[in-house]
Design an enzyme around this catalytic site. Sequence first.
Site: not given
Length: 704
Positions: A309, A312, A447, A539
């Site tokens: 992504h 990110e 991410h 994350e």
Amino acid sequence: MEKCSLLLTAPPLVVLLVTALNPGDADPQRLPSNLTTSPTLKTAEAAAGAHPTAGGRAEGKKEEHLDCPPLGLESLRVDDSQIRASSSQRSGLGPQRGRLNIQSGIQDGDLYDGAWCAQFKDRQQWLEVDAVHPTLFTGVILQGRNSIWSWDWVETYKVQLSNDSVGWQTCMNGTTEMIFKGNRDPETPVLGLLPTPTVARFIRINPQSWFSNGSICLRAEVLGCRLQDPADRFEHDPLSKDDLDFRHHSYMEMRKLMKSVRDECANITRIYTIGRSYMGLKLYVMEFSDNPGKHELGEPEFRYVAGMHGNEALGRELLLNLMQFLCKEYLKGNQRVVRLVTETRIHLLPSMNPDGYEAAYEKGSELAGWADGRYNFEGIDLNHNFPDLNNIMWDAQEKAADASKVPNHYIPIPEYYTREDATVAPETRAVISWMQDIPFVLSANLHGGELVITYPFDCTRDWAPQENTPTADDTFFRWLASVYASTHLVLSNPDRRVCHYEDFQTHKNIINGGAWHTVPGSMNDFSYLHTNCLEVTVELSCDKFPHASELPAEWENNKESLLVYLEQVHRGIKGVVRDKVSKQGIADAIIKVDGHAHDIRSAADGDFWRLLNPGEYKVVVWAKGYFPSMRRCRVGMEPRPTICDFTLTEIPAQRLKEIQAKGGRVPQDHQLRVRALRLRKLRASTKAINRRREKQQLQTRRAS
Ligand SMILES: [Zn+2]
């Protein structure tokens, strides 16, 4: 001349922008001593004792404004207790929710809504931030409310500043109060620069008009440089001791940095590319190994992938930091790093979606919003773009008389996926091809936008939106996720505030992907079912695109986690499967661990790696044309793998004939053939697409 305060009669103060940004170099004697008690506000010019001039300097000033970092409403550097408001509709829309890019919970009306919303619709409403220290405020970033149910945003607002939160001064535009332009939609962040940077401790955003069908709701960030105060000169931000290039790197800058690392550590590094993005940017990988460019027998292969992504952005910078760190520490003789590089082949892909990153980078860390740059250039979410092998496997298991006979690994890409007209991004194609070229054992997919580690499966059965969907390696995956989570400085802090609306502390900061939210076609699930490689998603931070000033702290937050996670590739059992007579390694032998419904395969030279938690295991190895072999292998607590070699005896041709004569079936490795065939087709269609696109892009370039 627009400015916030015209109180030029204030006693001269020395305010140095550069000093404020770099506390280490501050000269305390030249700094104001009692700013917090100062009765009046100082502009930068007033503070510097200079007279403001009009016109020509305005443009230069703009850049100066942007040099001041966000206070950290988004990054959570600003605590809930520092944010107050005139009123709130309810606690879920309280001032603590007025943070840039905060995401609302799915249930409307819970504690975690998507903005601060005032109770009343009048011009007396405000959101106040206490910067705690005297701060040179330079701007405000405003965003509307994140909600699937309602539309709310603030269209114009005033800004007020105070040293004591009692007396307030409104930013002026000449002789009238400055009206800042706010939002036109709920999601796009809009920057409002203060006409003149002004020193104060408190700042208020005071809405003047709002979307006519909505209420006064906003999310905000405040830009400001903290001033030096002799009282806190010994108090430093936790900057990193490592001498790394802490900033956001554009594509060209990334390439330059990677080349400089390669030049500095030529003996242990190699840069290679695995393909190109839709817009033709190369997907660069940095390899670390004591023998770059070669697979060494028995040496496991590891990868970190960041930026699938594109917005990110933290993962990208952390991998660039990691490259520099590994190189520098190797040269210094850091034994931990020397061992890692000698015993592991490490591959770092810092930017899987460079087109998306460039789009977000152009807007900048505060103005990229929540979704700009997430997708590839064609609008494809790369983490939903891998073939969904889960449902292929689950369907086959349901139809089979004996589900345990259905292949649980090396599942081929479906036929439709290999076609030229399939919606498969060039970035996804490149990564699939890479995954088959190298016998990866372990990976993490970096991410951002939350703080949690997720592990497969990401895809749930029967389209359940949320359902724990464990793999056969659930305990090891949970171990892997815990290793990262428990060593990360923010994740491991039990007092940390939730990022948006989910409290992952109750799950010890790890969660099964499917239990969080179902994702068909994720890279992790594909990696697990199509290759031998175990992969988790990290994350990394609440803020997808942290301001550059946060990067040293983020490196420190993640440094140990990145290293210790990498070291997990040396767990479980490993060995070589060989032919008893020729002693040659046997490729693609199946390694079955009793009680684990997930097999793995040996690599080209017959070597294999089976990540396992400590315990005693019955391991059976099978290869086409050989008698199976069984061994018991014990995995201890020590952080190195148990060597578990296998020697297989070929089934004599005569014996095979006898079996066939009796009508018995000689087991065929049908699955392996299909897998190889589909990859060839995928590569062929990728080539054709690339040629066509290059031609098109050339034509457009000629035309323009
Ligand atoms: Zn993501």
